[in-house]
Design an enzyme around this catalytic site. Structure first.
Site, PDB file in Angstrom:
ATOM      1  N   HIS A   1       0.851  -1.179   0.000  1.00 57.70           N
ATOM      2  CA  HIS A   1       0.000   0.000   0.000  1.00 57.70           C
ATOM      3  C   HIS A   1       0.895   1.240   0.000  1.00 57.70           C
ATOM      4  O   HIS A   1       2.114   1.135   0.170  1.00 57.70           O
ATOM      5  CB  HIS A   1      -0.930   0.008   1.226  1.00 57.70           C
ATOM      6  CG  HIS A   1      -0.208  -0.063   2.528  1.00 57.70           C
ATOM      7  ND1 HIS A   1      -0.227  -1.178   3.325  1.00 57.70           N
ATOM      8  CD2 HIS A   1       0.590   0.819   3.153  1.00 57.70           C
ATOM      9  CE1 HIS A   1       0.514  -0.972   4.397  1.00 57.70           C
ATOM     10  NE2 HIS A   1       1.027   0.231   4.307  1.00 57.70           N
TER      11      HIS A   1
HETATM   12  C1  T46 Z   1       2.951   0.805   6.884  1.00 60.50           C
HETATM   13  C2  T46 Z   1       3.726  -0.431   7.070  1.00 60.50           C
HETATM   14  C3  T46 Z   1       5.206  -0.170   7.184  1.00 60.50           C
HETATM   15  C4  T46 Z   1      -4.530  -0.308  13.063  1.00 60.50           C
HETATM   16  O1  T46 Z   1      -5.694  -0.422  13.394  1.00 60.50           O
HETATM   17  N1  T46 Z   1      -3.752   0.692  13.593  1.00 60.50           N
HETATM   18  C5  T46 Z   1      -2.475   0.898  13.218  1.00 60.50           C
HETATM   19  O2  T46 Z   1      -1.827   1.824  13.729  1.00 60.50           O
HETATM   20  C6  T46 Z   1      -1.903   0.039  12.228  1.00 60.50           C
HETATM   21  C7  T46 Z   1      -0.473   0.237  11.756  1.00 60.50           C
HETATM   22  C8  T46 Z   1      -2.684  -0.964  11.714  1.00 60.50           C
HETATM   23  N2  T46 Z   1      -3.956  -1.116  12.130  1.00 60.50           N
HETATM   24  C9  T46 Z   1      -4.753  -2.223  11.586  1.00 60.50           C
HETATM   25  C10 T46 Z   1      -5.129  -2.081  10.128  1.00 60.50           C
HETATM   26  C11 T46 Z   1      -5.211  -3.506   9.645  1.00 60.50           C
HETATM   27  O3  T46 Z   1      -6.496  -4.015   9.892  1.00 60.50           O
HETATM   28  O4  T46 Z   1      -3.982  -3.405  11.655  1.00 60.50           O
HETATM   29  C12 T46 Z   1      -4.212  -4.235  10.544  1.00 60.50           C
HETATM   30  C13 T46 Z   1      -2.931  -4.567   9.822  1.00 60.50           C
HETATM   31  O5  T46 Z   1      -2.432  -3.393   9.182  1.00 60.50           O
HETATM   32  P1  T46 Z   1      -1.734  -3.446   7.750  1.00 60.50           P
HETATM   33  O6  T46 Z   1      -2.254  -4.569   6.964  1.00 60.50           O
HETATM   34  O7  T46 Z   1      -1.826  -2.081   7.170  1.00 60.50           O
HETATM   35  O8  T46 Z   1      -0.220  -3.762   8.176  1.00 60.50           O
HETATM   36  P2  T46 Z   1       1.066  -3.769   7.281  1.00 60.50           P
HETATM   37  O9  T46 Z   1       2.124  -4.452   8.057  1.00 60.50           O
HETATM   38  O10 T46 Z   1       0.796  -4.247   5.908  1.00 60.50           O
HETATM   39  O11 T46 Z   1       1.451  -2.183   7.159  1.00 60.50           O
HETATM   40  C14 T46 Z   1       1.893  -1.471   8.289  1.00 60.50           C
HETATM   41  C15 T46 Z   1       1.180  -0.139   8.405  1.00 60.50           C
HETATM   42  O12 T46 Z   1      -0.248  -0.336   8.385  1.00 60.50           O
HETATM   43  C16 T46 Z   1       1.514   0.810   7.283  1.00 60.50           C
HETATM   44  O13 T46 Z   1       1.088   2.137   7.619  1.00 60.50           O
HETATM   45  O14 T46 Z   1       3.430   1.759   6.280  1.00 60.50           O
HETATM   46  O15 T46 Z   1       3.289  -1.226   8.190  1.00 60.50           O
END
Ligand code: T46
Length: 285
Positions: A49
């Site tokens: 993303h």
């Molecule tokens: C990024 C990379 C480096 C939350 O509710 N609060 C939060 O602060 C975060 C970070 C995530 N979430 C929830 C959103 C999703 O339902 O946790 C779940 C997993 O998040 P995501 O799939 O976006 O995780 P990554 O590891 O793909 O990405 C993360 C960060 O979301 C993103 O901002 O830049 O790490």
């Protein structure tokens, strides 16, 4: 341009061990509003993303992982394995995280609270957003037809009917009327007014203060129903302060000298100078 921006974090290590201190707006270029950490990872990659506004610093406190960053034009990768260094994630960058070691602990400091609206999770939508036109806050742009990666600078006015292609640079202090089409990769320098009936093909360069005209016999308050069509063909350049009389065709790759007054069509590749402009030679192919 490198997409990888590593920040060396202040390190106060001594014989007792390591100590890194991070201060908002000092050791990192934003105020931290949130932090999260990723750990006990499996082999599954993460990310995929971009963010619209968020700034972040990723620090691998333990183990390692590989970031792939992509700005829509180029991709670069870096392995994070040093707790004394942070990877700055700033701007509209597609990020992926791969190859987590079993013991990886990845700390991320973020400039804003969690907001799903700030995420772009579809790659095509990311490309569209990353390449969106830049319209300076001080420009007055009414047209919806502004191409990808085009910039429109301060004090420029673009009326609703104008069509501007991709990757153009419309400099400060320009005016673009309605019945105007501008191709891709066109440069219009400051002080140029592009009136109804003027059409610029791809790769045209219009120098500063070039004067286009669209009325051979102007009289105050007398309006023509239709303006003569002036066409500047692909790759032509017009030097500073040249004047182009109405209904002229300037041929492909032609070069109009600074200050020339163009009173008749210019053939492809011709170099014209003077008042009235005459053919001085031809651009080498
Ligand atoms: C990024 C990379 C480096 C939350 O509710 N609060 C939060 O602060 C975060 C970070 C995530 N979430 C929830 C959103 C999703 O339902 O946790 C779940 C997993 O998040 P995501 O799939 O976006 O995780 P990554 O590891 O793909 O990405 C993360 C960060 O979301 C993103 O901002 O830049 O790490």
């Amino acid at each position: 341009m490198s997409l990888i921006q590593l920040i060396d974090l202040p390190d106060y290590a001594d014989e007792r061990g390591g100590l890194v201190a991070i201060e908002s707006n000092q050791s990192i270029p934003f105020e931290v509003k949130r932090l999260y950490y990723i750990f006990q990872t499996t082999q599954q990659p993460r990310g995929f993303h971009a963010h619209k506004d968020l700034q972040q610093i990723a620090i691998c406190l333990k183990g390692q992982c590989r970031f792939v960053l992509d700005n829509g034009e180029q991709k670069q990768a870096i392995v994070l394995d040093n707790p004394r260094q942070g990877l700055l994630l700033d701007g509209v960058i597609w990020r992926e995280m791969h190859d987590f070691s079993d013991d990886c602990v990845l700390l991320v400091l973020a400039s804003a609270h969690y907001d799903e609206q700030d995420y772009i999770r579809d790659y095509d939508a990311f490309l569209k957003f990353a390449h969106r036109p830049f319209i300076h806050a001080l420009a007055d742009v009414h047209s919806q037809h502004i191409g990808q990666k085009t910039s429109i600078w301060q004090y420029s006015v673009v009326l609703a009917g104008a069509k501007i292609g991709d990757h153009c640079n419309i400099c400060a202090h320009t005016f673009i009327e309605n019945d105007v089409s501008i191709g891709n990769n066109v440069t219009i320098k400051s002080g140029v007014y592009v009136w109804d009936g003027i059409h610029l093909a791809d790769d045209v360069f219009v120098g500063p203060c070039v004067t286009f005209t669209n009325d051979k016999k102007p009289r105050s308050k007398q309006y023509s129903d239709e303006y003569p069509r002036t066409v500047v063909e692909k790759g032509a350049s017009i030097g500073a302060n040249a004047t182009i009389l109405p209904g002229i065709r300037i041929g492909q790759k032609a070069m109009v000298g600074a200050g020339a007054v163009v009173t008749k069509d210019v053939p492809d590749h011709a170099i014209v100078v003077g008042n009235p402009a005459y053919i001085q030679g031809y651009v080498e192919l």
